[in-house]
Motif scaffolding. Sequence first.
Motif, short mmCIF file in Angstrom:
data_model
loop_
_atom_site.label_atom_id
_atom_site.label_comp_id
_atom_site.label_asym_id
_atom_site.label_seq_id
_atom_site.Cartn_x
_atom_site.Cartn_y
_atom_site.Cartn_z
N LYS A 514 27.54 46.81 47.21
CA LYS A 514 26.61 46.56 48.29
C LYS A 514 27.40 46.75 49.41
O LYS A 514 28.73 47.47 49.84
CB LYS A 514 26.59 45.48 47.93
N LEU A 515 26.84 47.17 50.47
CA LEU A 515 27.11 47.49 51.73
C LEU A 515 27.30 45.92 52.23
O LEU A 515 26.69 45.06 52.30
CB LEU A 515 26.30 47.38 53.05
N ARG A 516 28.47 46.02 53.01
CA ARG A 516 28.80 44.63 53.70
C ARG A 516 28.06 44.47 54.10
O ARG A 516 28.19 45.47 55.61
CB ARG A 516 30.59 44.42 53.66
N HIS A 517 27.77 42.62 54.38
CA HIS A 517 27.49 42.85 56.31
C HIS A 517 26.00 43.00 56.37
O HIS A 517 25.99 43.46 57.16
CB HIS A 517 28.27 43.13 57.49
N LEU A 568 31.01 46.88 49.68
CA LEU A 568 31.93 45.79 48.44
C LEU A 568 31.46 46.06 47.28
O LEU A 568 31.00 46.24 46.72
CB LEU A 568 31.55 44.29 48.99
N ILE A 569 33.01 46.56 46.20
CA ILE A 569 32.39 46.87 45.21
C ILE A 569 33.24 45.81 44.48
O ILE A 569 34.72 45.30 44.26
CB ILE A 569 33.18 48.30 45.28
N THR A 570 32.09 45.53 42.82
CA THR A 570 32.63 44.46 42.13
C THR A 570 33.02 45.66 41.01
O THR A 570 31.78 45.74 40.62
CB THR A 570 31.70 43.47 42.39
N LYS A 571 34.13 45.47 40.23
CA LYS A 571 34.28 45.94 39.05
C LYS A 571 33.95 44.68 37.99
O LYS A 571 33.59 43.68 38.30
CB LYS A 571 35.89 45.89 38.70
N ARG A 572 32.93 45.59 36.83
CA ARG A 572 32.16 44.85 36.12
C ARG A 572 33.53 44.77 34.66
O ARG A 572 34.26 45.25 34.74
CB ARG A 572 31.48 45.47 35.24
#
Length: 617
Positions: A514-517, A568-572
Amino acid sequence: MSLPLILAGPIVRKSTATEVNLWITTSKPLEGRTTIEFAEQQLYFPITAEQCIKVGEHAWVYLLHCQAEFSVNQPIYYDINTQYGALSELLADTLYGNETQFSLIIKDKADYLLHGSCRNPHYPSKDSLVIANQQLKTQAISERASLLMMSGDQIYADDVAGPMLMAIQQIIPQLGLFEEQLPGTSIASCSALYADDRNLYHRGEILPHYIDTNNFLSRYNLHKSRPIFSTTEHENHLITFAEFFVMYLLVWSPTLWENISLPEDLPWLDNKSQQSWKTEKLAIEHFVAGLTDVQQLFAHIPTYMIFDDHDITDDWNLTIGWENAVNGHPLASQVIGNGLMSYFLCQGWGNNPEQFEREFIDDFRQLFKSYQHQQHSQLIWSLNRFEQWHYVIQTKPKVVVLDTRTRRWRSESNTNKPSGLMDWEAMLDFQHELIGQEAIIIVSAAPMFGVKFIEALQKAMTLLGQPLVIDAENWMAHAGSANTLLNILTHPKTPQNFVILSGDVHYSFAYDIKLRHSKSSPDIYQITCSGFKNEFPNRLLRFCDFMDRALYSPHSPLNWFTKRKKLLITKRNPSQLNQNKLVNKSAIGELRLDEKGKPTQVSILTAEGKFIDFLPK
Ligand SMILES: [Fe+2]
C-alpha cells in the motif's frame, strides 16, 4: 535408430476467442490439417508452409496458427490429422483418461492462473510441472486454470549437466542440424567442438574472457581477465545453435530420450568430473521419468513464456560493461544470438505470433536452408536489435508480460553498475498498457520488490565493484528504473488493483503493498513463485529471512533509507508452522482472483504435493 515423428509438443500456446496456436516439432514434414471442435462445430485448418520452419534435415518446427471464432469458457477438442495418422493415435499416452482428442479451454477471465519459473533438470528436487499435470488431469475441464505462465529460466543454458550435454550432442547429428562455424577461437566448427577434449566439463577453457577496466581490482593489476560467461557452472555452457535448440526438445518431451544412451561412467574424465557425471546422471534420469507428464500438461493448457537470464546465459545484459565485452567478441555474440534464435523458435513465436513479421521468419528459413556464417551473423545482429519480445494477453484482467532483459536502462556513469531492468521507452510502453484498466496482472521475471536484506547485500557487492558475483540486479538497483516504476505504480490514474507475478529468486513469498499516507492507494500484490525445479541454499536463506524480518519490518526506520520508502509492504505468512516468510521448496504457484482482480487465493503446490497458502495479515 529411427527418429520418433513427434520430437516435442504439442504445446498449446496463445489461445483466445479468435485464435488457437499449437506448437509442435517433428522429424518429418507434415501434411494434413488441424481439427478443432466445440459446441457441435467442427473446424478444419490446413497445415501450410507458413506455419513451419525447417530447422534441420530431420527437424521441423510448426506453429499451427488457427484463426476463427472460438467459443470461450467451454471445452474445445483438438487433433492434428497427418499423413502418418492422427496425433491422438500417435501420442495416445498424452491424452487424459478417456479422451479421444486433446481437450482445452479458452477462458476470457484470468481468474485462476498457474505460474512459476526456473526449471533446472539436474537440481535434486522433483519437477513441479509433474504435480501440476497430476492435478490438471483430475480437474473438470471447466475448472482448469486459464493459463500457465512460465516467467523465466525455462532452460538453464549456463548450468548444464554433463549427461544432458552428451544427450544433446547425441541428438544433433540425428536431426541433421546445421554445422556452425565458431569464430574467435581455435576450434573451427561445431563438430570440432564436440570432438574436443574440453567439450565436456571444461568449456570454461574455450569460452571467451575480457578485461574489465572498470573493476577497482584491475587498477592494482590484481584482476587480469574474467570470463564473459561468468557463472561458476559454465563448464558445460551451451555454445552452438543446435545445442540450445535440442535442449528445449529434451526438457519438454520424453520422445527423443529413447534415442539416447548414456554410459555409466566416463573413465577418461578427471575424478571431479566423473563424480559430477554420476550424480547428475541420476538426477537426469529422475527428470526424464517425469517428461510424459510435462508433455501431457503442455498439451492441455494455454502456456505463455518469457525469458530471464538463464534462457540465454547468467549475467545476460547485467551491466553495459558486460554487453560491450560480448559485442567485442565474435564467439560471445554468437552464443547469445544462438540462445535468442532458439528462444524465438521454442518460446517467443507462440506467445504472440502476430508480433513476428514474415520477413523476420523468412530470415530463419533462409539460414536453415543453406547455412552461411555471414548470414548467421546477420540474423543475430537483427535479433539483438529486436524490441518486441514483450506482449499482452487480452484476458480480464489483462496480463502484461514484460521484457526485463533486452531493453535495459544502461548506466552512463559506470560501465560496471547494474543496468536498470527496463529503459525509459520500455517503461512508457508498459505505462501505456495500464491506461483505463481497473485491474492488471504484470509478469516481471524478477520481483519488483525484493527481499530488502538480500538487496542490501547485492548493493554492497556492487559498491565493491563485483555486481556479477551475486547477480546484483533487481528493480531497485538502478535509480532511473526504480523511480519510474514507483511513479507508474503510484500514479493516481493507474489501476486500483495490481498483481505482480514473478520468479527468478528460487524461493517463494508474497507481499501486500500500500502507499503510506494515502487514502486512495491502489492495492498492489506481489506474488513470487520460484522455482519449478530449483531452490536456494537453505541455511543462507534462513539467515536472510531472519535478518530481513528483524531489520525491515513494515514500520522499521531502516525502510526510510530505501527507494521504496513511500510504500508500506506487508509480508504474507505462509501456512506452515514456523516464522519464515520465504518458502524454500520447488513449487508451482496457484493464484485465484475475484471479479475486481484481487487475490482470493495465493498459494503454491510444492513438487512433493504439499499445498502452502500465503495468508494476508
Ligand atoms: Fe533461475
